[in-house]
Scaffold this motif. Structure first.
Motif, mmCIF file in Angstrom:
data_model
loop_
_atom_site.group_PDB
_atom_site.id
_atom_site.type_symbol
_atom_site.label_atom_id
_atom_site.label_comp_id
_atom_site.label_asym_id
_atom_site.label_seq_id
_atom_site.Cartn_x
_atom_site.Cartn_y
_atom_site.Cartn_z
ATOM 1 N N PRO A 40 49.690 24.896 34.046
ATOM 2 C CA PRO A 40 49.412 26.224 34.613
ATOM 3 C C PRO A 40 49.019 27.229 33.544
ATOM 4 C CG PRO A 40 51.770 25.875 34.448
ATOM 5 C CD PRO A 40 51.126 24.579 34.026
ATOM 6 N N CYS A 41 48.219 28.211 33.977
ATOM 7 C CA CYS A 41 47.783 29.241 33.034
ATOM 8 C C CYS A 41 48.840 30.317 32.824
ATOM 9 C CB CYS A 41 46.495 29.882 33.538
ATOM 10 S SG CYS A 41 46.685 30.932 35.013
ATOM 11 N N ARG A 42 49.767 30.442 33.772
ATOM 12 C CA ARG A 42 50.846 31.445 33.760
ATOM 13 C C ARG A 42 50.327 32.877 33.946
ATOM 14 N NH1 ARG A 42 55.024 28.099 34.782
ATOM 15 N NH2 ARG A 42 55.119 26.399 33.273
ATOM 16 N N GLU A 43 49.049 33.022 34.267
ATOM 17 C CA GLU A 43 48.491 34.370 34.388
ATOM 18 C C GLU A 43 47.842 34.650 35.741
ATOM 19 O OE1 GLU A 43 45.772 34.822 31.184
ATOM 20 O OE2 GLU A 43 47.337 34.805 29.625
ATOM 21 N N CYS A 44 47.389 33.629 36.474
ATOM 22 C CA CYS A 44 46.698 33.862 37.743
ATOM 23 C C CYS A 44 47.692 34.324 38.809
ATOM 24 C CB CYS A 44 45.975 32.602 38.208
ATOM 25 S SG CYS A 44 47.066 31.268 38.781
ATOM 26 N N LEU B 179 49.818 25.577 42.177
ATOM 27 C CA LEU B 179 48.596 26.058 42.821
ATOM 28 C C LEU B 179 47.710 26.840 41.856
ATOM 29 C CD1 LEU B 179 50.071 27.297 46.240
ATOM 30 C CD2 LEU B 179 49.010 25.093 45.739
ATOM 31 N N CYS B 180 47.963 26.726 40.580
ATOM 32 C CA CYS B 180 47.234 27.489 39.565
ATOM 33 C C CYS B 180 45.724 27.372 39.772
ATOM 34 C CB CYS B 180 47.616 26.984 38.175
ATOM 35 S SG CYS B 180 46.743 27.815 36.826
ATOM 36 N N THR B 181 45.049 28.527 39.781
ATOM 37 C CA THR B 181 43.612 28.532 40.073
ATOM 38 C C THR B 181 42.774 27.920 38.958
ATOM 39 O OG1 THR B 181 43.458 30.785 39.198
ATOM 40 C CG2 THR B 181 43.769 30.554 41.563
ATOM 41 N N THR B 182 43.304 27.847 37.737
ATOM 42 C CA THR B 182 42.520 27.265 36.643
ATOM 43 C C THR B 182 42.366 25.754 36.810
ATOM 44 O OG1 THR B 182 44.482 26.962 35.248
ATOM 45 C CG2 THR B 182 43.280 29.033 35.025
ATOM 46 N N ASN B 183 43.207 25.116 37.637
ATOM 47 C CA ASN B 183 43.133 23.667 37.844
ATOM 48 C C ASN B 183 42.553 23.285 39.195
ATOM 49 O OD1 ASN B 183 44.535 23.151 35.362
ATOM 50 N ND2 ASN B 183 46.419 23.760 36.384
ATOM 51 N N GLU B 184 42.359 24.257 40.059
ATOM 52 C CA GLU B 184 41.942 23.959 41.423
ATOM 53 C C GLU B 184 40.567 23.284 41.455
ATOM 54 O OE1 GLU B 184 41.502 26.257 45.740
ATOM 55 O OE2 GLU B 184 41.661 27.394 43.889
ATOM 56 N N GLY B 185 40.511 22.111 42.072
ATOM 57 C CA GLY B 185 39.248 21.411 42.269
ATOM 58 C C GLY B 185 38.693 20.721 41.044
#
Length: 360
Positions: free
Chosen positions: A89-93, A103-109
């Motif tokens: 996780p980015c810990r920021e989104c 559900l971190c957006t930096t890894n989505e898809g």
């Protein structure tokens, strides 16, 4: 150059190839791999379910020893033992700020990221940013999780995906309580990990289901109390061993609509169904409005065990060290990297539990 297992395209022959991962850049960590599991998600990368870039270095469930750290790295140092995290996780989104790092957006898809070159200069890509079926990986600092040196390192690879996903779903999604009844549909590495998690949680009855009858003994070793062949009559058989009601919680670990329906129909009124399997986008599941209302069941998915790997992997590592979590119960094949293509064949057939590639 390091040896790695690569795929050049959908349904292509898997091969070992020499790969140059490049220098250790700032914020990155180089890890010598000691163990890597062959996961069904890797199969989804090469059979068309997912859409990574090719040539693709396979593997994402792995452990190893840090050999070099880039400038600015503070999490680990050379010599540390680590589990790799394929979804750091980015810990920021927004999702990370809501304490939902899975559900971190930096890894989505993201199915793959570019890194490395073949001997002929062709760019390679890493499965889920890891590419763990290789002698060595080069990953970002937040993709390594330190673990105790006394932990069996090769076997601990399973903590990075199968075990975190399975045990996490039991703890974080279903919150299985002592004495509750559980069904597990699909007995690959994740399904067997769910059984281990249900046993840890004190489930009173654990019913294991699979289309392969040969997995009955494997399920019992992991902690299942009953085994049922997963066919159209399976829900009736599950209800028969749960006083006609069905189980309190059913876990679907296959990623197919038929398996989801089996889990759904094996669950009591007011019970919970948790899906862990990665399904195809065109494999639809249907429910009638009447059954949704009448049965009062809940249906949810578990992504990466709904876990925070930085917090949960060390807890699982401690469970291995104190003997309450037996990783050997999941492993049916210990192989060399050259034998990994045969492990993918076993995945296609649904044979065995986890295949673990062990590096000397």
């Amino acid at each position: 150059m390091v040896q790695a297992l690569i795929s050049r395209g959908v349904d292509s022959e898997l091969e070992l190839a020499d790969v140059d991962l490049g220098p250790t850049e700032p914020g990155h960590v180089r890890v010598s791999i000691r163990g890597a599991g062959v996961c069904h998600s890797d199969l989804s990368m090469i059979n068309g379910v997912l859409a990574p870039s090719f040539p693709l270095i396979l593997g994402h469930e792995a452990t190893g020893v840090v050999t070099e750290v880039g400038e600015g790295v503070s999490r680990v140092r050379a010599g540390d033992h680590v589990v790799l995290n394929w979804s750091p996780p980015c810990r920021e989104c927004w999702f990370c700020q809501q304490d939902e790092p899975w559900l971190c957006t930096t890894n989505e898809g993201i199915a793959s990221v570019p890194r490395g070159k073949l001997a002929d200069g062709t760019d390679t890509h890493l499965t889920l940013g890891v590419g763990g079926l290789a002698e060595e990986v080069l990953v970002t600092e937040n993709a390594v999780i330190p673990v105790p040196a006394e932990l069996p390192l090769a076997e601990a690879a399973l903590l990075g995906c199968a075990v975190l996903t399975g045990v996490g779903a039991v703890r974080n999604n279903a919150n299985v309580r002592p004495g509750q009844t559980v069904a597990v549909v699909g007995l690959g590495g994740v399904g067997l990990s769910v059984i281990l998690g249900a046993k840890l949680a004190g489930a009173g009855r654990i019913v294991a289901l699979d289309i392969n009858e040969d997995k009955a003994d494997l399920a019992k070793t992991a902690g299942a109390t009953d085994f049922v062949v997963s066919d159209k009559a399976a829900p009736k058989a599950v209800r028969a061993v749960t006083e006609g009601r069905g189980v309190d919680v059913a876990f679907e670990c296959v990623g197919r609509s038929a398996a989801i329906r089996t889990a759904w129909s094996s669950t009591r009124r007011g019970g919970r169904v948790v899906t862990l399997g990665l399904g195809a986008r065109d494999d639809q599941v249907s429910f009638t409005g009447l059954e949704l209302f009448h049965f009062g069941r809940t249906l949810s998915s578990s992504i990466y065990g709904t876990a925070d790997p930085d917090k949960d992997v060390p807890v699982l590592a401690q469970a291995v060290l104190d003997g309450s979590l037996d990783l050997d119960a999941l492993i049916t094949h210990r192989i060399a990297l050259a034998d990994a293509p045969q492990a993918f064949d076993r995945l296609v057939r649904g044979d065995g539990g986890r295949s673990l590639v062990v590096f000397d």
